[in-house]
Design an enzyme around this catalytic site. Structure first.
Site, PDB file in Angstrom:
ATOM      1  N   GLY A   1      -8.529  -7.674   4.066  1.00  0.00           N
ATOM      2  CA  GLY A   1      -9.354  -7.989   5.225  1.00  0.00           C
ATOM      3  C   GLY A   1      -8.610  -8.647   6.364  1.00  0.00           C
TER       4      GLY A   1
ATOM      5  N   ARG B   1      -3.651   2.819   8.432  1.00  0.00           N
ATOM      6  CA  ARG B   1      -3.912   1.583   7.690  1.00  0.00           C
ATOM      7  C   ARG B   1      -2.658   0.730   7.658  1.00  0.00           C
ATOM      8  NH1 ARG B   1      -7.021   5.216   4.459  1.00  0.00           N
ATOM      9  NH2 ARG B   1      -9.122   4.441   4.016  1.00  0.00           N
TER      10      ARG B   1
ATOM     11  N   LYS C   1       0.834  -1.201   0.000  1.00  0.00           N
ATOM     12  CA  LYS C   1       0.000   0.000   0.000  1.00  0.00           C
ATOM     13  C   LYS C   1       0.870   1.254   0.000  1.00  0.00           C
ATOM     14  CE  LYS C   1      -3.803  -0.568   2.128  1.00  0.00           C
ATOM     15  NZ  LYS C   1      -4.815  -0.798   3.178  1.00  0.00           N
TER      16      LYS C   1
ATOM     17  N   ARG D   1       4.808 -48.450  -7.781  1.00  0.00           N
ATOM     18  CA  ARG D   1       5.362 -48.711  -6.447  1.00  0.00           C
ATOM     19  C   ARG D   1       4.796 -50.026  -5.912  1.00  0.00           C
ATOM     20  NH1 ARG D   1       3.874 -44.871  -1.472  1.00  0.00           N
ATOM     21  NH2 ARG D   1       1.983 -46.149  -1.495  1.00  0.00           N
TER      22      ARG D   1
ATOM     23  N   CYS E   1       7.300 -37.540  -5.580  1.00  0.00           N
ATOM     24  CA  CYS E   1       5.930 -38.033  -5.733  1.00  0.00           C
ATOM     25  C   CYS E   1       5.090 -37.881  -4.477  1.00  0.00           C
ATOM     26  CB  CYS E   1       5.933 -39.500  -6.182  1.00  0.00           C
ATOM     27  SG  CYS E   1       6.711 -40.610  -4.988  1.00  0.00           S
TER      28      CYS E   1
ATOM     29  N   GLY F   1       9.807 -39.818  -1.874  1.00  0.00           N
ATOM     30  CA  GLY F   1       8.518 -39.893  -1.192  1.00  0.00           C
ATOM     31  C   GLY F   1       8.535 -38.921  -0.032  1.00  0.00           C
ATOM     32  N   THR F   2       8.251 -37.669  -0.317  1.00  0.00           N
ATOM     33  CA  THR F   2       8.484 -36.617   0.685  1.00  0.00           C
ATOM     34  C   THR F   2       7.480 -36.649   1.836  1.00  0.00           C
ATOM     35  OG1 THR F   2       7.321 -35.090  -0.803  1.00  0.00           O
ATOM     36  CG2 THR F   2       9.738 -35.043  -0.821  1.00  0.00           C
ATOM     37  N   ASN F   3       6.370 -37.388   1.679  1.00  0.00           N
ATOM     38  CA  ASN F   3       5.468 -37.520   2.827  1.00  0.00           C
ATOM     39  C   ASN F   3       6.176 -38.287   3.953  1.00  0.00           C
ATOM     40  OD1 ASN F   3       3.605 -36.345   1.117  1.00  0.00           O
ATOM     41  ND2 ASN F   3       2.546 -38.255   0.650  1.00  0.00           N
ATOM     42  N   ASP F   4       6.699 -39.473   3.610  1.00  0.00           N
ATOM     43  CA  ASP F   4       7.410 -40.273   4.615  1.00  0.00           C
ATOM     44  C   ASP F   4       8.752 -39.638   4.981  1.00  0.00           C
ATOM     45  OD1 ASP F   4       5.987 -42.497   5.615  1.00  0.00           O
ATOM     46  OD2 ASP F   4       6.088 -43.460   3.663  1.00  0.00           O
TER      47      ASP F   4
ATOM     48  N   SER G   1      12.859 -41.764  -6.668  1.00  0.00           N
ATOM     49  CA  SER G   1      11.650 -40.963  -6.521  1.00  0.00           C
ATOM     50  C   SER G   1      11.536 -40.602  -5.044  1.00  0.00           C
ATOM     51  CB  SER G   1      10.412 -41.741  -6.964  1.00  0.00           C
ATOM     52  OG  SER G   1       9.264 -40.927  -6.841  1.00  0.00           O
TER      53      SER G   1
ATOM     54  N   HIS H   1     -16.018  -8.301   2.248  1.00  0.00           N
ATOM     55  CA  HIS H   1     -15.011  -9.241   2.766  1.00  0.00           C
ATOM     56  C   HIS H   1     -15.276 -10.650   2.265  1.00  0.00           C
ATOM     57  CE1 HIS H   1     -13.569 -12.165   5.793  1.00  0.00           C
ATOM     58  NE2 HIS H   1     -12.490 -11.420   5.762  1.00  0.00           N
TER      59      HIS H   1
ATOM     60  N   ARG I   1       0.183 -46.353  -6.706  1.00  0.00           N
ATOM     61  CA  ARG I   1       0.195 -47.046  -5.407  1.00  0.00           C
ATOM     62  C   ARG I   1      -0.558 -48.364  -5.568  1.00  0.00           C
ATOM     63  NH1 ARG I   1      -1.670 -41.810  -4.695  1.00  0.00           N
ATOM     64  NH2 ARG I   1      -0.387 -40.371  -3.461  1.00  0.00           N
TER      65      ARG I   1
ATOM     66  N   GLU J   1      12.805 -42.272   0.996  1.00  0.00           N
ATOM     67  CA  GLU J   1      11.872 -41.756   2.008  1.00  0.00           C
ATOM     68  C   GLU J   1      12.382 -42.013   3.418  1.00  0.00           C
ATOM     69  OE1 GLU J   1       8.129 -43.798   1.242  1.00  0.00           O
ATOM     70  OE2 GLU J   1       9.240 -45.422   0.301  1.00  0.00           O
TER      71      GLU J   1
ATOM     72  N   MET K   1      -5.832  -7.456   7.881  1.00  0.00           N
ATOM     73  CA  MET K   1      -5.211  -6.509   8.793  1.00  0.00           C
ATOM     74  C   MET K   1      -6.235  -5.436   9.164  1.00  0.00           C
ATOM     75  SD  MET K   1      -2.171  -7.887   8.809  1.00  0.00           S
ATOM     76  CE  MET K   1      -0.830  -6.795   9.147  1.00  0.00           C
TER      77      MET K   1
ATOM     78  N   TYR L   1      11.420 -34.454 -12.712  1.00  0.00           N
ATOM     79  CA  TYR L   1       9.965 -34.281 -12.784  1.00  0.00           C
ATOM     80  C   TYR L   1       9.375 -34.166 -11.387  1.00  0.00           C
ATOM     81  CZ  TYR L   1       9.464 -39.184 -11.398  1.00  0.00           C
ATOM     82  OH  TYR L   1       9.510 -40.358 -10.700  1.00  0.00           O
TER      83      TYR L   1
ATOM     84  N   ARG M   1      -3.886  -1.359  -6.147  1.00  0.00           N
ATOM     85  CA  ARG M   1      -3.059  -2.559  -6.097  1.00  0.00           C
ATOM     86  C   ARG M   1      -3.467  -3.448  -7.251  1.00  0.00           C
ATOM     87  NH1 ARG M   1      -5.884  -4.778  -0.555  1.00  0.00           N
ATOM     88  NH2 ARG M   1      -7.970  -5.035  -1.381  1.00  0.00           N
TER      89      ARG M   1
END
Length: 876
Positions: A101, A92, A22, A619, A833, A768-771, A766, A457, A563, A747, A103, A853, A337
């Site tokens: 909305g 502001r 702003k 997998r 993945c 396995g970023t969750n595990d 590959s 809002h 899977r 993983e 702040m 990838y 803006r």
């Protein structure tokens, strides 16, 4: 000495990190010669200094604020706190990233009991003066002292009811004096006997502190987490000379866009209110008039506004969202803006600006928020179901898409019932929404409000989230305490179904079926540009031909994660996998697996046919075996009868498979080490399916077989030897020379640390970023939700590490594994993945880390394609 405060005339658009969005735009508009009420900006660095100083504003910062206040008095010819003709200001917030909305704003600051009398005499408009003061008391109490604004709204409604009037504008000066008196009593009660502050400089410094504090209020923290905004950016504070839209019939205030933020259509679009202040438009207390009506009410102001709006769009080369005030026939711009917009509008505007030679295709791709593409894939009503839909009302189509669900009346109830809670489809029905409702809105499929316009809002936030919203339905009679509303001759209570069409504004009785959306030609054009710029491949996580087909339609270049365990949960398959688990001998297990082979091979064939030669990473079985076994007594009895074994035997097996920490237990490649016959069956299914589809359809297929949860080279080699033996046997049986690849999921942190050794056996990685995330952090993704909120509130974490990749810790393991793996095997193909494969900031990390990838769920494929292009363009 550090410069903490800048006059608008000292800044420019490039100073956004320091002045906030702003402040930087006000400076730029000042430089353009726009009609801007003058003022100054307290920098984002001052906000950081406030937190570093124990939530105190230092003497140095305060003295610079007062110096600039003296300058502002000079150019206005008025004194701050003067009892006859006071200088009034607005305070502001303005973070560098737009947070509509989120702040807090305070108007009419500088008034007190004495100054308001002089202000009334000076302006000759007592009603205006007392209206300004009551607004200031209400805002200051709410924003600075956290006295709930509902206390004040209740008093306003009581006074209006007693006077028999509908709108605030119909209240007289005497009515407003009564409000002021009662408001101050509310303040005093809430503040334990403390009177409303009368010293203007005290008001100002408390207001500045309140804006700084608001950077860390719960709704701001939630918004930052949703939009990947770092918590250490801080917010600037803009102190600006007040101009007044509430001085009568030649004054007003409004919000407008240079293009339609819902559709992207070119042409001015917005709303205004005569005799009102800015918060009236965005808060939605009164339903405003379309901006084109201003041509009739104040034609000279309208013409000037249109000219200046176009000047701003041409300068910024983007659709502008502007706030303006008209004071007794004179136009002022309060801010501009780059406007928030729906995904369809973003595509339309980007393509139009390219066609108008205002931006390049590269800029067009960078302009579109990748996450917003989710909106394009939101549901619409099924045409046949809609024929029977009963319209019970209509209002403003504030955010497109369709939604059907159960009615809830509070944000808390919506959050508990909706996404992230009980999982019901929820429609949040409110008199009007406020920033405090953000989490309830996020949990809802749709939002319906009684008050508010297209720029309220509810409308702005819903559009940003891609959530269907219908606003300003004044025909609704709502009783929020009783949790009921009436519309179209019906009364609805909590839990009743209604349906909303955010594209037409229609409200329907009951639960109308929705269907997936289709995308426009603009989508194809943007995606074509994105694909030409990106270097990362984009695959999908899919386990069924249906999901595969959808992902390919959306641009997936193959499957990065199939899977296989998901294929076992069908009604006709689950008995066979249970039979295999309960078998006591290898021979019995192989018999059960032979039956599963038929299903697994058929699934793989269907997938390969749908992919038409695109690659698929399969997998092997990953979850612990207990997940497949029944837990309900009824299911245990049925299995006992089917397999001719006792109920007790089944229960004993279930007990023997129980693990204290199954996610770190007997799963992944450990299953194949213990039961190699499982890997043998899966290898036969993959290879036979691939060879047969190649022979029948002519597609060139290179099966990619992925061994999960490997932590040691020898572990991988053991399973790989099993796979190779069966794969070669199938090739011989089928007289095929098909090439195949065997790789692993990284993983487990140990696999990343020893990636150079693992790569001796693995032909691809590959991640396995969750595990990998849960094992690196040491907490379960299934349980982390119970305590992560405390971590956000305490500012230990800014975002969910399962949604946004932890680039410092987990990311370091990924980068290390890529570098070490390729040191051993230079041609090593690497992908990701986990769920992070569809998160834009994580995708940029993957680009920088040199991955080949990313792979994500089907509906996130367009997001990944666009984010990959943006990563390439931003890191040239």
């Amino acid at each position: 000495m550090t410069k903490w405060v800048y006059k608008f005339e000292e800044g420019n658009a490039d100073m956004r990190p320091l002045l906030g969005g702003k402040g930087a735009n006000l400076a730029e508009m000042t430089n353009l010669g726009m009609p801007i009420p003058q003022g100054f900006t307290v920098t984002t660095e001052a906000c950081t200094d406030y937190y570093n100083s124990g939530k105190q504003i230092t003497e140095e910062v305060q003295s610079q604020i007062f110096e600039h206040l003296t300058w502002l008095e000079g150019i206005n010819g008025k004194k701050f706190g003067d009892i006859n003709d006071p200088l009034l200001v607005s305070v502001r917030s303005g973070a560098r990233a737009s947070m509509p909305g989120m702040m807090d704003t305070i108007l009419n600051l500088g008034l007190n009991d004495v100054a308001v009398e002089g202000f009334a005499k000076k302006t000759g408009n007592p009603r205006f003066a007392y209206d300004s003061y009551r607004r200031f008391i209400q805002m200051f109490s709410d924003v600075v002292m956290e006295v709930p604004k509902s206390y004040f709204e209740k008093i306003i409604d009581e006074v209006k009811a007693n006077k028999g009037v509908q709108y605030d504008t119909e209240l007289t000066a005497d009515d407003l004096k009564e409000l002021i008196k009662r408001f101050k009593e509310v303040y005093k009660t809430a503040m334990n006997g403390e009177e409303f502050p009368q010293e203007p400089k005290t008001q100002l410094m408390e207001a500045v502190k309140a804006v700084f504090r608001s950077w860390d209020n719960p709704r701001a923290i939630v918004y930052r987490r949703m939009n990947d905004i770092p918590g250490d950016w801080g917010t600037a504070v803009n102190v600006q000379t007040m101009v007044f839209g509430n001085k009568g019939e030649t004054s007003g205030t409004g919000v407008a866009f240079t293009r339609n933020p819902s559709t992207g259509a070119k042409g001015i679009y917005g709303e205004y209110l005569i005799n009102a202040q800015g918060e009236d438009v965005v808060a939605g207390v009164r339903t405003p008039q379309p901006i084109t009506q201003l041509a009739n009410d104040l034609p000279d102001c309208y013409k000037e506004f249109i000219d200046l709006a176009m000047k701003l769009e041409n300068h910024y080369r983007d659709m502008q969202d502007m706030e303006f005030t008209i004071e007794e026939g004179k136009l002022y711009f309060l801010q501009t803006r780059n406007g928030k917009r729906t995904a369809p509008a973003a595509l339309q505007i980007a393509c139009d600006l390219v066609d108008e030679n205002m931006i390049t295709p590269e800029e067009a791709v960078l302009r579109i928020e990748a996450k917003s593409l989710d909106q394009l894939l939101h549901p619409m009503f099924d045409a046949d179901a809609l024929k029977n839909g009963e319209v019970i009302g209509s209002a403003l189509p504030a955010s497109p898409g369709a939604a059907a669900g159960k009615v809830y009346f509070t944000a808390e109830d919506a959050k508990a019932a909706g996404k992230g809670g009980a999982g019901e489809r929820v429609i949040l029905v409110r008199l009007e929404t406020s920033p405090e409702d953000i989490e309830g809105m996020q949990a809802s499929q749709g939002i319906l409000t009684v008050r508010g316009g297209m720029t309220s809002h509810a409308a702005v936030v819903a559009r940003g989230m891609g959530t269907c919203c219908v606003s300003g339905c004044s025909e609704i009679a709502i009783d929020e305490d009783a949790k009921t509303f009436s519309l179209g001759g019906y009364t609805f209570k909590e839990g009743d179904y209604i349906s909303l069409d955010g594209s037409t504004g229609k409200i329907y009785k009951g639960d109308i079926k929705t269907v997936e959306a289709t995308v426009s030609g603009n989508f194809g054009r943007i995606m074509e540009w994105a694909d030409s710029f990106r270097t990362l491949g984009v695959r999908t996580n899919a386990d069924t031909p249906r999901d595969t087909k959808k992902a390919v339609e959306l641009g997936a270049e193959g499957i990065g994660l199939c899977r296989t365990e998901h294929m076992f949960f069908g009604e006709d398959r689950i008995p066979r996998i249970r039979q295999m688990i309960l078998s006591k001998t290898v021979e019995d297990r192989e018999k059960a697996l032979d039956q599963l082979l038929v299903f697994q091979k058929a699934d793989f064939k269907a997938m390969y046919e749908t992919l038409e030669g695109k690659p698929m990473t399969v997998r092997y079985l990953d979850p612990p075996l207990h997940e497949f076994l029944p837990t309900e007594e009824e299911d245990i009895l049925a299995l006992s009868k089917d397999m001719n074994i006792s109920v007790q035997d089944i229960k004993d097996t279930c007990a023997s498979l129980h693990e204290f920490n199954p996610m770190m237990g007997h799963r992944g490649c450990r299953l194949a080490v213990t039961y190699p016959e499982i890997a043998k069956m899966q290898t036969r299914a993959v290879m036979e399916a691939a060879v047969e589809v190649h022979n029948e359809k002519g597609y060139d297929i290179v099966p990619e077989i992925m061994i999960p949860l490997v932590g040691d080279k020898k572990e991988l080699k053991y399973v790989k030897d099993v796979v190779v033996e069966v794969a070669e046997k199938v090739k011989a049986e089928k007289n095929s020379d098909m090439h195949y690849k065997i790789g692993t999921m990284i993983e487990i942190p140990r696999a990343a640390l020893l990636a150079n050794e693992v790569a001796e056996e693995a032909e691809f990685f590959s991640f396995g970023t969750n595990d990998l995330t849960q094992m690196t952090f040491g907490f379960s993704r299934d349980d982390a939700g119970k305590f992560l909120d405390s971590y956000y509130k305490s500012k230990i974490y800014e975002s969910d590490p399962f949604a946004r990749l932890d680039q410092n810790g987990v990311g370091q393991l990924v980068k290390m594994a890529v570098d070490k793996g390729r040191a051993t095997r230079p041609e090593l193909k690497c992908g990701i993945c986990g769920e992070h494969g569809g998160d834009p900031s994580s995708i940029e990390f993957c680009h920088k880390a040199g991955l080949n990838y990313v792979s994500c769920s089907p509906f996130r494929v367009p997001i990944a394609r666009l984010a990959a292009a943006q990563a390439a363009l931003n890191n040239k």
